[in-house]
Enzyme design. Sequence first.
Site, short mmCIF file in Angstrom:
data_model
loop_
_atom_site.label_atom_id
_atom_site.label_comp_id
_atom_site.label_asym_id
_atom_site.label_seq_id
_atom_site.Cartn_x
_atom_site.Cartn_y
_atom_site.Cartn_z
N LYS A 35 0.85 -1.21 0.00
CA LYS A 35 0.00 0.00 0.00
C LYS A 35 0.88 1.25 0.00
CE LYS A 35 -0.14 -0.21 5.02
NZ LYS A 35 -0.95 -0.52 6.21
N TYR A 255 16.71 30.19 4.35
CA TYR A 255 15.55 30.90 4.90
C TYR A 255 15.69 31.13 6.40
CZ TYR A 255 13.04 30.26 0.52
OH TYR A 255 12.66 30.30 -0.79
C1 PLP Z 1 -0.02 -1.51 6.78
C2 PLP Z 1 -0.51 -2.76 7.37
C3 PLP Z 1 0.36 -3.83 7.59
C4 PLP Z 1 1.86 -3.73 7.37
O1 PLP Z 1 2.43 -3.13 8.49
P1 PLP Z 1 4.03 -3.02 8.68
O2 PLP Z 1 4.18 -2.45 10.03
O3 PLP Z 1 4.51 -2.10 7.60
O4 PLP Z 1 4.58 -4.38 8.52
C5 PLP Z 1 -0.18 -5.01 8.06
N1 PLP Z 1 -1.50 -5.13 8.30
C6 PLP Z 1 -2.35 -4.11 8.13
C7 PLP Z 1 -3.80 -4.30 8.45
C8 PLP Z 1 -1.90 -2.89 7.68
O5 PLP Z 1 -2.76 -1.88 7.52
#
Ligand code: PLP
Length: 358
Positions: A35, A255
């Site tokens: 994601k 800045y």
């Molecule tokens: C994003 C997510 C993960 C992955 O988490 P990490 O800490 O990056 O391993 C796993 N399960 C769910 C439901 C998530 O939303």
Amino acid sequence: MSRLIRAVIDTRAMRSNLAAVRARAPGAHVMAVVKANAYGHGLVPAALALPDADAFAVARLEEGLALRAAGVTKAIVLLEGVFAAEQLLEAARHGFDIVVHDPFQIELLEEFSGQHRFVVWLKIDTGMNRLGFRPADFPVALARVRAMIPAPLEIRVLTHLARADDRDDVSNREQIARFNSAVGTLGFATSISNSAGLLSGAGIHADWVRPGLALYGVSPFADQTAKDLGLQPVMALESTVLTVRRVPKGETVGYSGVWRAPRDSLVAIVAAGYGDGLPRNLPSDTPVLVAGQRATIAGRVSMDMIAVDVSALPPVNVGDTVILWGEGLPVEEIARHAGTIPYELLCGVSQRVPIELR
Ligand SMILES: *Cc1c(COP(=O)(O)O)cnc(C)c1O
């Protein structure tokens, strides 16, 4: 020709991290979490770099569609599920597995008139208080899903740990106990652990693990580095020296003039700024690597540039490579300087930074 700034992705390191995850959770299926543009690593390149994953997980429908458009045929799990009838139709058309965490989503499934049989991941909220049915509400949700026509192809169950990054926190065991008592003898395939959970051993007895961060070679723990965990960093955020200038003692740089030259100084101007995803709040002691040598940021991060005090370094030249994070400079370290977590830095790499596979 290489670009001024680029996110260089080591796909071999990704595969090695997937193997490390599998070694930690022997026998478990791995849902590779890609994601948020694969945490800045590029959604499609990341998925294509992991042909051995058992499934991919994304948060949003659009992310799943992008994977299918790129030719990914493997199972894709929508971690937040769908929120409208036409989204459910799209999910059916593209064969997505859906997380169901709210009664509204059960209604959508009940009203679905197509023939597609979904893999339904029922989410149980065991303490995160974000998404999922509370254990007391789970039996009703389950009964409704079981009564559906067409019946789901398969029902699976998952939960999410709130404090997996603190392996000794008692709440991990409490959440797992709640999960086990809710799904105990039902015989569904299960999933509990994100990266922190699976690396700490919490929930690895489940059938699936859901690593994101670990695949990108980053430690979820404050007290253990990626190296300690056998993980290899995947992204190097690399940029280029645009110019080197002399700054007389007492003059300020950038800045608001927050950095003042303590002596006659040499400052390299580097093509990386908050427009690329570098946090503006990085303080002046934040390290970068200029031609392999550590130096520190001098003054405010601008939109397109930072200044780096290279007074103490061997001669620095226009065009030299600057590592903002990567080999020799873990993103975990930069995150500490920014007062945030590596997830946010990686996800924050902006669209104008091209991704280069290596
Ligand atoms: C994003 C997510 C993960 C992955 O988490 P990490 O800490 O990056 O391993 C796993 N399960 C769910 C439901 C998530 O939303």
